[in-house]
Scaffold this motif. Structure first.
Motif, PDB file in Angstrom:
ATOM      1  N   TYR A 230      31.558  25.832  59.823  1.00 50.50           N
ATOM      2  CA  TYR A 230      31.034  25.949  61.003  1.00 50.50           C
ATOM      3  C   TYR A 230      29.719  25.282  61.394  1.00 50.50           C
ATOM      4  O   TYR A 230      29.326  24.991  62.542  1.00 50.50           O
ATOM      5  N   ARG A 232      29.186  22.379  61.290  1.00 51.27           N
ATOM      6  CA  ARG A 232      29.384  21.147  61.670  1.00 51.27           C
ATOM      7  C   ARG A 232      29.604  21.198  63.340  1.00 51.27           C
ATOM      8  O   ARG A 232      29.186  20.277  63.986  1.00 51.27           O
ATOM      9  N   ASP A 233      30.297  22.237  63.629  1.00 49.37           N
ATOM     10  CA  ASP A 233      30.377  22.682  65.024  1.00 49.37           C
ATOM     11  C   ASP A 233      29.060  23.000  65.656  1.00 49.37           C
ATOM     12  O   ASP A 233      28.609  22.464  66.723  1.00 49.37           O
ATOM     13  N   ASP A 263      34.651  23.150  73.670  1.00 46.88           N
ATOM     14  CA  ASP A 263      35.380  23.423  72.495  1.00 46.88           C
ATOM     15  C   ASP A 263      36.362  22.303  71.847  1.00 46.88           C
ATOM     16  O   ASP A 263      37.670  22.493  71.878  1.00 46.88           O
ATOM     17  N   LYS A 265      37.170  20.669  69.562  1.00 52.93           N
ATOM     18  CA  LYS A 265      37.819  20.510  68.057  1.00 52.93           C
ATOM     19  C   LYS A 265      38.729  21.875  67.996  1.00 52.93           C
ATOM     20  O   LYS A 265      39.098  22.264  66.927  1.00 52.93           O
ATOM     21  N   SER A 266      38.752  22.708  69.169  1.00 55.00           N
ATOM     22  CA  SER A 266      39.680  23.980  68.993  1.00 55.00           C
ATOM     23  C   SER A 266      39.113  24.917  68.132  1.00 55.00           C
ATOM     24  O   SER A 266      40.182  25.587  67.250  1.00 55.00           O
ATOM     25  N   PHE A 267      37.974  25.061  67.705  1.00 50.17           N
ATOM     26  CA  PHE A 267      37.564  25.982  66.925  1.00 50.17           C
ATOM     27  C   PHE A 267      37.989  27.462  67.114  1.00 50.17           C
ATOM     28  O   PHE A 267      38.303  28.392  66.319  1.00 50.17           O
ATOM     29  N   SER A 268      38.063  27.832  68.471  1.00 51.68           N
ATOM     30  CA  SER A 268      38.031  29.008  68.956  1.00 51.68           C
ATOM     31  C   SER A 268      39.957  29.443  68.488  1.00 51.68           C
ATOM     32  O   SER A 268      40.129  30.827  68.775  1.00 51.68           O
ATOM     33  N   ALA A 270      41.297  29.136  65.695  1.00 49.19           N
ATOM     34  CA  ALA A 270      41.486  29.462  64.499  1.00 49.19           C
ATOM     35  C   ALA A 270      42.035  30.842  64.156  1.00 49.19           C
ATOM     36  O   ALA A 270      41.352  31.894  64.574  1.00 49.19           O
ATOM     37  N   ARG A 275      35.918  31.494  66.674  1.00 50.55           N
ATOM     38  CA  ARG A 275      34.828  30.638  66.628  1.00 50.55           C
ATOM     39  C   ARG A 275      33.489  31.057  66.293  1.00 50.55           C
ATOM     40  O   ARG A 275      32.975  32.110  67.455  1.00 50.55           O
ATOM     41  N   THR A 276      32.927  30.838  65.115  1.00 53.45           N
ATOM     42  CA  THR A 276      31.693  31.555  65.057  1.00 53.45           C
ATOM     43  C   THR A 276      30.426  31.199  65.571  1.00 53.45           C
ATOM     44  O   THR A 276      29.830  32.088  66.144  1.00 53.45           O
ATOM     45  N   GLN A 278      30.511  30.447  68.799  1.00 49.90           N
ATOM     46  CA  GLN A 278      30.814  31.441  70.172  1.00 49.90           C
ATOM     47  C   GLN A 278      30.238  32.821  69.747  1.00 49.90           C
ATOM     48  O   GLN A 278      29.547  33.608  70.874  1.00 49.90           O
TER      49      GLN A 278
END
Length: 429
Positions: A230, A232-233, A263, A265-268, A270, A275-276, A278
């Protein structure tokens, strides 16, 4: 120095007048700038100098425990001499005067040089890797057999090589297309820790895409070649914060609202994880809320929070809450991002208070202050940065370290204008 700044502003004014004329040359692929040309330069220079101020404020006490900072300097509110040993990632000159900087500012210089030379508006990770390798190879070529006879000269010439050694090990296989080897090198980059690699240059990418927040996020994400997980995010979010800060009308609360929803890349989504980044933002908001609540009670249980004096004692509640989230490494991307967000929130996005919060907190304080300084420097603009500190940073970086922040800002501004309007000017006038 100030004459050079006035020349840039005059040139930007002329550019603004000509750009108002109808033109068939405008590239429809580049959205129109949402700020004036003069404001753009002011904010780019504000980003670079604001970051350098944060770097310079933290440089004398980088990685120091809070107790040592208080014992040696009291409460840091400005620039101090940098009396410390040289190191590849730290300072390269012993006993630097106030205003001296570390790798945080060197990375801003490297990424801006890449950005202004990149021919396309869409950034190329391979070209960025080649820029790093070119800089690394140039530093290696500077070392001659004769240098080995003078230990001081050898040490000085070795510092730029060691600074980029870890980066070059990962950049080389990426350029060659040897992705299994690139993955191996990335997994062992600085021991495989989730270090704040892209955070060193992410904010500058954000300034390159002013007020185009999704674009800034995506392009920074693409260039976060040395981040794992994360981190990279987080690098991409540092660019998004800075791009957003280029909006002259933006308020702190509005910035948070935009970042909360961003968001790409749609991390949330996962599974089992979410999403870390967040969660880190929520931690920062909780610390801010608890800090304000503690002072509301202190001032009178039924009173409204009206702020407090910016002192080590009054910041201790926030510091104690941050201490609960420390990682093994002070330069962990998640830890630094939490500190930056918390400082901006508690300080109500005030430039000087935010940097004071971070520098006096300790840990990797030159990096955290450099990131916050870039974001809030872009928001504030160069004109409104603290006069004494900004002039000292400009002077010391140019004369002692060979980093001309005004020239970098001029070149970056010219490149952005050319991409958006196909107009340019002579930045050497």
């Amino acid at each position: 120095m100030m004459a050079k700044i006035r020349v840039c502003y005059f040139v930007f004014f002329l550019s603004f007048l000509f750009s108002c004329m109808p033109s068939s040359k405008e590239d429809p692929g580049h959205p129109p700038l949402q700020i004036s040309k003069a404001e753009l330069y002011d904010k780019i220079l504000g980003m670079l100098v604001g970051s350098a101020i944060g770097d310079a404020m933290g440089a004398p006490t980088e990685m120091w425990p809070r107790q040592e900072i208080v014992s040696k300097f009291g409460f840091v509110t400005g620039l101090d001499s940098v009396i410390r040993d040289v190191s590849p990632e730290g300072v390269w000159i012993k006993n630097m005067p106030p205003g001296g900087t570390t790798d945080d500012t060197r990375w801003k210089k490297l990424i801006v040089e890449y950005l202004v030379d990149e021919p396309d508006h869409k950034l190329d990770p391979k070209a960025f890797s080649q820029k790093i390798l070119h800089t690394y190879d140039h530093a290696r070529a500077e070392i001659t057999p004769k240098d080995s006879l003078d230990s001081l000269v050898l040490e000085q010439k070795t510092l730029p090589v060691l600074w980029l050694h870890e980066w070059a090990k990962a950049a080389n296989p990426f350029v060659l297309g040897d992705f299994p080897q690139y993955q191996d090198q990335l997994s062992t980059f600085y021991g495989g820790e989730m270090v704040c690699a892209g955070l060193l240059y992410g904010p500058a990418i954000g300034a390159f895409f002013p007020v185009d927040v999704p674009k800034a996020y995506n392009e920074a994400f693409n260039l976060a070649l040395f981040d794992i997980g994360y981190a990279r995010d987080i690098t991409a979010l540092s660019a998004a914060w800075t791009s957003l800060a280029m909006n002259k009308e933006i308020k702190g609360d509005s910035m948070v609202s935009v970042i909360e929803k961003l968001d790409p890349k749609s991390f949330s989504e996962a599974r089992l994880v979410g999403r870390t980044a967040q969660r880190i933002l929520r931690h920062a908001q909780d610390i801010d809320r608890q800090t304000r609540e503690s002072f509301r009670i202190k001032q009178g249980k039924d009173s409204t929070f009206v702020g407090f004096d910016w002192t080590p004692e009054n910041l201790q509640p926030a510091y104690a809450l941050l201490d609960k989230h420390l990682q093994d490494m002070p330069f962990h991307a998640g830890e630094i991002y939490l500190q930056v967000l918390t400082a901006m929130l508690v300080a109500d996005f005030d430039f000087e208070k935010t940097l004071q919060f971070l520098v006096n907190y300790g840990r990797d304080n030159d990096t955290s202050a450099a990131i916050a300084g870039a974001i809030l420097g872009a928001r504030t603009g160069f004109k409104k940065l603290p006069d004494q500190m900004k002039q000292k940073v400009l002077e010391v970086n140019k004369e002692k370290l060979g980093i001309d922040l005004e020239e970098l800002a001029c070149k970056m501004n010219e490149k952005i204008l050319r991409l958006h309007t196909n107009t340019s000017y002579d930045s050497t006038l």
